[in-house]
Design a protein around this motif. Sequence first.
Motif, PDB file in Angstrom:
ATOM      1  N   TYR A  54      -2.432  37.420  52.925  1.00 41.09           N
ATOM      2  CA  TYR A  54      -2.912  36.075  53.223  1.00 41.09           C
ATOM      3  C   TYR A  54      -3.944  35.584  52.218  1.00 41.09           C
ATOM      4  CZ  TYR A  54      -0.191  36.187  57.466  1.00 41.09           C
ATOM      5  OH  TYR A  54       0.861  36.236  58.337  1.00 41.09           O
ATOM      6  N   PRO A  81       2.306  31.701  55.465  1.00 45.21           N
ATOM      7  CA  PRO A  81       1.460  30.556  55.863  1.00 45.21           C
ATOM      8  C   PRO A  81       1.924  29.260  55.208  1.00 45.21           C
ATOM      9  CG  PRO A  81       0.361  31.824  54.160  1.00 45.21           C
ATOM     10  CD  PRO A  81       1.632  32.581  54.492  1.00 45.21           C
ATOM     11  N   VAL A 107      -2.477  26.106  56.183  1.00 47.74           N
ATOM     12  CA  VAL A 107      -3.030  27.358  56.722  1.00 47.74           C
ATOM     13  C   VAL A 107      -3.618  28.191  55.589  1.00 47.74           C
ATOM     14  CG1 VAL A 107      -2.441  29.541  57.845  1.00 47.74           C
ATOM     15  CG2 VAL A 107      -1.533  27.395  58.741  1.00 47.74           C
ATOM     16  N   TRP A 108      -2.890  28.264  54.475  1.00 43.04           N
ATOM     17  CA  TRP A 108      -3.408  29.017  53.316  1.00 43.04           C
ATOM     18  C   TRP A 108      -4.739  28.441  52.856  1.00 43.04           C
ATOM     19  CZ3 TRP A 108      -4.261  26.895  48.444  1.00 43.04           C
ATOM     20  CH2 TRP A 108      -4.650  27.800  47.455  1.00 43.04           C
ATOM     21  N   ASN A 153      -7.470  29.432  55.273  1.00 45.02           N
ATOM     22  CA  ASN A 153      -7.843  30.837  55.065  1.00 45.02           C
ATOM     23  C   ASN A 153      -8.711  30.989  53.815  1.00 45.02           C
ATOM     24  OD1 ASN A 153      -6.623  32.127  57.257  1.00 45.02           O
ATOM     25  ND2 ASN A 153      -4.649  32.263  56.231  1.00 45.02           N
ATOM     26  N   ARG A 154      -8.321  30.300  52.756  1.00 42.70           N
ATOM     27  CA  ARG A 154      -9.084  30.396  51.501  1.00 42.70           C
ATOM     28  C   ARG A 154     -10.508  29.886  51.703  1.00 42.70           C
ATOM     29  NH1 ARG A 154      -8.047  31.215  46.207  1.00 42.70           N
ATOM     30  NH2 ARG A 154      -9.349  30.142  44.668  1.00 42.70           N
ATOM     31  N   ARG A 191     -12.472  32.619  53.430  1.00 46.37           N
ATOM     32  CA  ARG A 191     -12.721  33.731  52.509  1.00 46.37           C
ATOM     33  C   ARG A 191     -13.791  33.380  51.466  1.00 46.37           C
ATOM     34  NH1 ARG A 191      -8.170  37.516  51.566  1.00 46.37           N
ATOM     35  NH2 ARG A 191      -6.749  37.371  53.345  1.00 46.37           N
ATOM     36  N   TRP A 234      -8.945  33.429  61.709  1.00 48.71           N
ATOM     37  CA  TRP A 234      -9.338  32.524  60.624  1.00 48.71           C
ATOM     38  C   TRP A 234     -10.583  33.000  59.914  1.00 48.71           C
ATOM     39  CZ3 TRP A 234     -13.807  29.320  60.495  1.00 48.71           C
ATOM     40  CH2 TRP A 234     -13.881  28.520  59.349  1.00 48.71           C
ATOM     41  N   ARG A 236     -11.574  35.836  59.353  1.00 49.22           N
ATOM     42  CA  ARG A 236     -11.242  36.958  58.462  1.00 49.22           C
ATOM     43  C   ARG A 236     -10.309  36.533  57.338  1.00 49.22           C
ATOM     44  NH1 ARG A 236      -9.760  39.186  63.282  1.00 49.22           N
ATOM     45  NH2 ARG A 236      -7.647  39.585  62.494  1.00 49.22           N
ATOM     46  N   GLY A 237      -9.861  35.260  57.383  1.00 51.15           N
ATOM     47  CA  GLY A 237      -8.972  34.764  56.338  1.00 51.15           C
ATOM     48  C   GLY A 237      -7.544  35.241  56.480  1.00 51.15           C
ATOM     49  N   VAL A 238      -7.102  35.584  57.713  1.00 53.08           N
ATOM     50  CA  VAL A 238      -5.744  36.080  57.921  1.00 53.08           C
ATOM     51  C   VAL A 238      -5.010  35.256  58.991  1.00 53.08           C
ATOM     52  CG1 VAL A 238      -6.251  38.424  57.156  1.00 53.08           C
ATOM     53  CG2 VAL A 238      -6.575  37.828  59.567  1.00 53.08           C
ATOM     54  N   LEU A 239      -5.345  34.000  59.121  1.00 52.98           N
ATOM     55  CA  LEU A 239      -4.648  33.137  60.071  1.00 52.98           C
ATOM     56  C   LEU A 239      -3.206  32.987  59.599  1.00 52.98           C
ATOM     57  CD1 LEU A 239      -5.124  31.349  62.599  1.00 52.98           C
ATOM     58  CD2 LEU A 239      -5.507  29.446  61.021  1.00 52.98           C
TER      59      LEU A 239
END
Length: 297
Positions: free
Chosen positions: A12, A48, A52-53, A56-57, A60, A142, A144-147
């Motif tokens: 992700y 994603p 969504v990406w 997540n970014r 992060r 989210w 953790r940046g892995v949605l």
Amino acid sequence: MADIDAVAAELYGLRPEEFTAARDAHAAAARKAGRRAEAKDIAALHKPTLAVWAANRLARADADKAGRLLELGEGLREAHRTLSGEELRKLSHQQHVVIAAMAGEARRLAGEAGLDLSAVVQREVEQILRSVLADPEAAGAWVRGVLAKAPPPAVGFADVAPEPGATPRPPMAEAEREREPGPERERESEPKREPKPKPKRERESKPKADAREAERTRRRAELAEEVLARAETERAQARTGLEALDEEIGLLEARLERAREERERLAAAAEAADRRHREAVREAKAARAAARKAGDR
């Protein structure tokens, strides 16, 4: 599970177009190593969307800012539980301002990675951030940046029930007025006569009436907050769309200017080519005439 978490954290963090090939490679490696359950879990990871990406970014890139957004969500949940209308208004406004700013930051971060977020995708990021506030499970993924996918759209905190006995809090100004001395307060301080005992039916019905009135007041407050939230969201989306269109217009104007310059260059080249063509035609005619004259001799 630790291996799955590590793989998910890696996948992700990739650009969306890189996700599928990397996921399949990890799943194949796990199958080859005999870890079939792990391979199945990896293969089930969702690619994603661009929105969504980008969300997540964002998490992060700044874990502290992501954590503060979730703290803001907790404040909103608490205000719903305690029926604090003033706190709800303040935090709802803060929520919309923060989310709009974070969506703009997500667009900037995506640009740094070589991907452009359209105004529509940026609004999707805003919706994801609002949904994350109302969905603790999605919030955990989210931050953790892995949605994996966008949570269902959410308006307010419908799952948050008021605390037992909670009643809507008055605004601060009204509360201050209630504490100020005045004729009414002075009369209240005088000894009161004991009221006559009320009939049993009346004593039992008053708490129920109070509870119903408190519930109606709570619902009116929630409805007002939802209307305000939608209005602020629409305003933020309109401004975001306007900014995106202004930026697009600027890009198109720059392209138009370059096209005009290129046209002028090509027009000059065509004119020069026309001159050379005319000269060549004249020279060819002169050469043919000279050849005919030489043949007549």
